[in-house]
Design a protein around this motif. Sequence first.
Motif, PDB file in Angstrom:
ATOM      1  N   PHE A 176      28.853  -7.281  30.309  1.00 29.29           N
ATOM      2  CA  PHE A 176      27.419  -7.252  30.035  1.00 29.29           C
ATOM      3  C   PHE A 176      27.164  -7.214  28.533  1.00 29.29           C
ATOM      4  O   PHE A 176      26.345  -7.971  28.016  1.00 29.29           O
ATOM      5  N   CYS A 177      27.870  -6.330  27.826  1.00 29.51           N
ATOM      6  CA  CYS A 177      27.695  -6.213  26.377  1.00 29.51           C
ATOM      7  C   CYS A 177      28.056  -7.519  25.674  1.00 29.51           C
ATOM      8  O   CYS A 177      27.361  -7.944  24.745  1.00 29.51           O
TER       9      CYS A 177
ATOM     10  N   ALA B 261      27.954 -10.572  26.994  1.00 29.26           N
ATOM     11  CA  ALA B 261      26.950 -11.578  27.340  1.00 29.26           C
ATOM     12  C   ALA B 261      25.662 -11.365  26.550  1.00 29.26           C
ATOM     13  O   ALA B 261      25.016 -12.325  26.139  1.00 29.26           O
ATOM     14  N   GLU B 262      25.301 -10.103  26.329  1.00 35.44           N
ATOM     15  CA  GLU B 262      24.077  -9.777  25.595  1.00 35.44           C
ATOM     16  C   GLU B 262      24.297  -9.753  24.085  1.00 35.44           C
ATOM     17  O   GLU B 262      23.348  -9.655  23.322  1.00 35.44           O
ATOM     18  N   GLY B 263      25.551  -9.780  23.671  1.00 35.99           N
ATOM     19  CA  GLY B 263      25.873  -9.752  22.251  1.00 35.99           C
ATOM     20  C   GLY B 263      25.576  -8.413  21.593  1.00 35.99           C
ATOM     21  O   GLY B 263      25.236  -8.359  20.419  1.00 35.99           O
ATOM     22  N   VAL B 264      25.736  -7.337  22.365  1.00 30.42           N
ATOM     23  CA  VAL B 264      25.472  -5.999  21.813  1.00 30.42           C
ATOM     24  C   VAL B 264      26.774  -5.210  21.708  1.00 30.42           C
ATOM     25  O   VAL B 264      27.667  -5.348  22.531  1.00 30.42           O
TER      26      VAL B 264
ATOM     27  N   MET C  96      24.438   0.437  22.754  1.00 31.80           N
ATOM     28  CA  MET C  96      23.185   0.497  23.508  1.00 31.80           C
ATOM     29  C   MET C  96      23.065   1.872  24.154  1.00 31.80           C
ATOM     30  O   MET C  96      24.003   2.669  24.121  1.00 31.80           O
TER      31      MET C  96
END
Length: 115
Positions: free
Chosen positions: A32-33, A35-38, A41
């Motif tokens: 998830f991180c 894919a979101e580029g984070v 969080m």
Amino acid sequence: MNEKVIRYYRLKQRIRQMEEEAAGLRSEILAFCAAEGVMEMEAGGCRVRVVQQDRKEYDDERLYKALPDAKVWRMLSKADPAKVASLVKLNVLKEEGLADTYTVKRISLLQVDKK
């Protein structure tokens, strides 16, 4: 004693199941991180951080050839990155002489802390 053995076995099974579930969740969170580029969080009252780390993976044959003395190989017995790093730190080995003996593998560490 039988009850303790059975209890121990059941606990080990639960630990194994929880470790498998945690590994799956870790993979999903990292995906998830990515894919979101984070890299950081907040979710569910927790702070999530993804830390990139480079690890050296030594090639036994190349490392052996790069060693100044075959006696040093006995200290290592195999390409253990921690032992190699210790020998470099102690100036038994020079980092420059090891340049072609390893590949760098980037790994993602997941840190989740309560806020």
